[in-house]
Motif scaffolding. Structure first.
Motif, PDB file in Angstrom:
ATOM      1  N   UNK A 409       0.811  -1.221   0.000  1.00 17.73           N
ATOM      2  CA  UNK A 409       0.000   0.000   0.000  1.00 17.73           C
ATOM      3  C   UNK A 409       0.839   1.263   0.000  1.00 17.73           C
ATOM      4  N   UNK A 410       2.013   1.191   0.638  1.00 15.70           N
ATOM      5  CA  UNK A 410       2.899   2.346   0.668  1.00 15.70           C
ATOM      6  C   UNK A 410       3.369   2.718  -0.740  1.00 15.70           C
ATOM      7  N   UNK A 411       3.568   1.708  -1.587  1.00 15.71           N
ATOM      8  CA  UNK A 411       4.002   1.970  -2.954  1.00 15.71           C
ATOM      9  C   UNK A 411       2.961   2.677  -3.782  1.00 15.71           C
ATOM     10  N   UNK A 412       1.702   2.531  -3.397  1.00 16.26           N
ATOM     11  CA  UNK A 412       0.598   3.156  -4.122  1.00 16.26           C
ATOM     12  C   UNK A 412       0.439   4.629  -3.764  1.00 16.26           C
ATOM     13  N   UNK A 413       1.068   5.046  -2.688  1.00 13.29           N
ATOM     14  CA  UNK A 413       0.933   6.419  -2.223  1.00 13.29           C
ATOM     15  C   UNK A 413       1.857   7.368  -2.988  1.00 13.29           C
ATOM     16  N   UNK A 414       1.392   8.591  -3.181  1.00 17.26           N
ATOM     17  CA  UNK A 414       2.151   9.612  -3.912  1.00 17.26           C
ATOM     18  C   UNK A 414       3.489   9.888  -3.233  1.00 17.26           C
ATOM     19  N   UNK A 415       3.489   9.860  -1.914  1.00 15.16           N
ATOM     20  CA  UNK A 415       4.676  10.232  -1.139  1.00 15.16           C
ATOM     21  C   UNK A 415       5.901   9.411  -1.512  1.00 15.16           C
ATOM     22  N   UNK A 416       5.709   8.135  -1.831  1.00 14.18           N
ATOM     23  CA  UNK A 416       6.842   7.266  -2.163  1.00 14.18           C
ATOM     24  C   UNK A 416       7.489   7.634  -3.482  1.00 14.18           C
TER      25      UNK A 416
END
Length: 623
Positions: A409-416
């Motif tokens: 899910x972290x990879x799907x976030x813009x921040x990454x």
């Protein structure tokens, strides 16, 4: 026998136009009244005709001098500091443009004039040095990479390749020290891959002093900021021998200051949002006759050679992107704990990281094999460059997608930042030659080369008494390869540890040559219409090139006792196991009746879908 150039199919119109300018030595004809034609040294072109020519791949090319290596090294740190301290890719993506302060800093670095000779204000770097800097750009900001690449890889590249001394003197200082942006204006609404069908027209004035250009171009990178453009338009050309008039494409250097050059608003795009992409319009633009680039009517050759010359840079750029994605994924795998274990300890994650690394290694190996061959003076790299572009663009997408999967899910976030990279990557399979067209380019270029050789052999049989050497040589080669006694032999070119893998590759190369010959005999000139088979040939060629360049590079690493040598050997071994299996499968499918049946079924399904304008099956409520 036959010549592909005599065909008149739509595929030939789109693809063979490209291959006809890609290598002027494809046919390798010999006229005793003329000096001999230089032998084509392309490794990939030669395997189509069952000839093993290792010069471009073994040993792994290493053409940079110590001074060139040192000068490149001195630029790496400033480039990396620019991306860490000044550039903000996420901010630029959100704004839909790169701010002037950032661009100004990039101009000061010399990033917009990497290959412009020093006497014109540039850095004067060669292709390999350029590729190394492209890797840094690709690791940090693909949209900014498009701005840089559209400017120099294609925008003013035609002036470097074809410009007269006067044109170079006038324009190269502008695009290097005077901070004038350049663009490449070829694509039109009615001509994407079929670049020869462009409708923009330039008409020569009565006094023969200028051309008047009218027309429009779409999806032009830097179209809204460029003041110098390489523009392609139809012109009327008179055959000096027959007096016949024909429309042929001519390339022009066009300045916005000529008047009549305008552009639309920046396009809204899936990715590379910070790069400027617009329509460009030309209305009664007066172009001085001295601004013709190359020859009148020779514009298609100019366009294709510009694209051919720059494709290796895409492989270098995307190898940098892949490297960055692997770093992000590895960092997460090393720190993230799930079910009491770090992710790096799980077999499924290990498989992903290994596969990503294999593809990055092969992509980088291709790019720098090609660039160093170019720097070594080779003119026979167009097949390899097309393969590199296909391989890099498709595998970079895969690597980024897998990095996102590892992060969850972290990879799907813009921040990454990976979602932006994935959006940016999608265009690379489309522009500078769609991968679909480039696969046909690879297959048909090689087939044309092989076909000319078979024609030569057929001619030899008409007069066997004077051609016994050629006949016996070819007969021996075919007999040996079919019974496994001869054929290609890579053993003397690779490290001892790679011998079994080199043998696998050699078997693929021999099967490849046999398959090409069988297909030529089976389909004759109609092979041009067998696109699924041509794709299978192209895919096998791509895998063979990946095996060869990685075996060459990792052998060099071992010979030089580099710290990474064993890792590089492991990457190469794994790639060879995978690629050889795929290559053999593709080659067997190309000639199998079972696969022919599948091809026909697929064609029938596609025709039905098109006739019905979409999905055609029983609805759920009808069951």
């Amino acid at each position: 026998m036959w010549k592909l150039k005599s065909l008149k199919s739509p595929v030939q119109t789109i693809v063979l136009r490209r291959l006809s300018v890609g290598d002027s030595r494809l046919s390798q004809k010999h006229d005793s009244k003329k000096s001999p034609v230089k032998q084509n040294e392309s490794f990939m072109a030669n395997i189509f005709r069952r000839s093993f020519v290792p010069k471009q791949v073994f040993p792994y090319p290493d053409v940079l001098s110590l001074e060139e290596k040192e000068s490149t090294g001195s630029l790496i740190d400033p480039f990396e500091r620019f991306f860490s301290d000044i550039n903000d890719a996420a901010k630029s993506d959100q704004a839909g443009k790169t701010d002037e302060k950032t661009l100004s800093a990039l101009w000061e670095l010399g990033a917009f004039a990497i290959q412009v000779p020093e006497n014109f204000g540039g850095l004067g770097l060669n292709n390999t040095q350029y590729g190394r800097l492209c890797e840094i750009v690709g690791a940090n900001d693909l949209a900014l990479g498009i701005t840089i690449g559209a400017h120099q890889s294609i925008g003013f590249k035609g002036i470097l390749l074809y410009g007269t001394p006067e044109q170079k003197e006038k324009y190269l200082p502008k695009v290097s020290t005077e901070r004038v942006y350049a663009a490449f204006a070829l694509t039109e609404p009615s001509s994407g891959s079929d670049a020869g069908s462009i409708r923009s027209r330039a008409v020569k004035s009565a006094d023969q002093k200028y051309y008047v250009l009218n027309g429009s171009k779409i999806w032009i990178s830097n179209g809204g900021i460029a003041d110098i453009m390489t523009v392609f338009a139809q012109t009327e050309i008179v055959d000096p021998k027959t007096g016949e008039k024909k429309d042929k494409v001519t390339a022009f250097i066009v300045e916005r200051s000529f008047g009549g050059v305008t552009n639309g608003a920046p396009e809204k795009k899936m990715g590379i949002r910070a790069s400027n992409t617009t329509e460009v319009y030309f209305e009664d633009v007066k172009i001085p006759i001295e601004n013709i680039l190359g020859e009148e009517g020779g514009g298609f050759k100019v366009a294709m050679n510009i694209l051919n010359n720059g494709r290796f840079g895409m492989g270098a750029t995307l190898s940098g992107t892949m490297q960055k994605c692997i770093e992000i994924a590895t960092s997460h795998a090393n720190s993230r704990v799930q079910f009491g274990q770090k992710l790096k300890n799980y077999g499924s994650i290990q498989e992903k990281l290994a596969q990503m690394s294999i593809l990055q290694y092969a992509t980088e190996s291709m790019a720098f094999t090609i660039s160093q061959n170019m720097d070594g003076g080779s003119q026979d790299y167009h097949l390899e460059a097309a393969i590199s572009k296909i391989y890099a663009s498709e595998n970079a997408w895969y690597v980024c997608d897998e990095a996102i999967q590892i992060l969850g899910g972290m990879g799907f976030m813009v921040e990454t930042g990976l979602e932006r990279v994935l959006r940016d990557l999608r265009i690379f399979r489309i522009f500078e030659g769609t991968n679909d067209i480039l696969r046909l380019f690879v297959a048909l270029t090689g087939i044309q080369f092989a076909g000319s050789h078979l024609k030569e052999l057929q001619s030899a049989f008409k007069n066997p008494a004077t051609n016994l050497g050629l006949i016996f040589k070819e007969a021996s080669k075919r007999a040996a390869s079919k019974v496994g006694l001869g054929g290609s032999d890579l053993s003397s070119h690779v490290a001892p540890e790679l011998q079994p893998y080199a043998k696998q590759t050699a078997e693929c190369i021999d099967l490849f040559g046999q398959t090409v010959e069988e297909l030529l005999l089976r389909y004759n000139k109609n092979i041009v219409n067998e696109q699924i088979i041509l794709n299978q040939l192209a895919n096998a060629a791509i895998d063979i090139y990946a095996m060869v360049v990685t075996q060459s590079r990792s052998s060099r690493a071992l010979q030089l006792d580099l710290p990474s040598a064993q890792h590089e050997l492991n990457l190469t071994k794994a790639l060879t196991i995978q690629a050889s299996e795929r290559a053999i499968k593709n080659l067997k499918n190309a000639t199998s009746s079972h696969n022919r049946d599948l091809t026909e079924k697929m064609s029938t399904i596609a025709q039905t879908v098109c006739e019905k304008n979409g999905v055609y099956s029983t609805g759920v409520i009808d069951i």
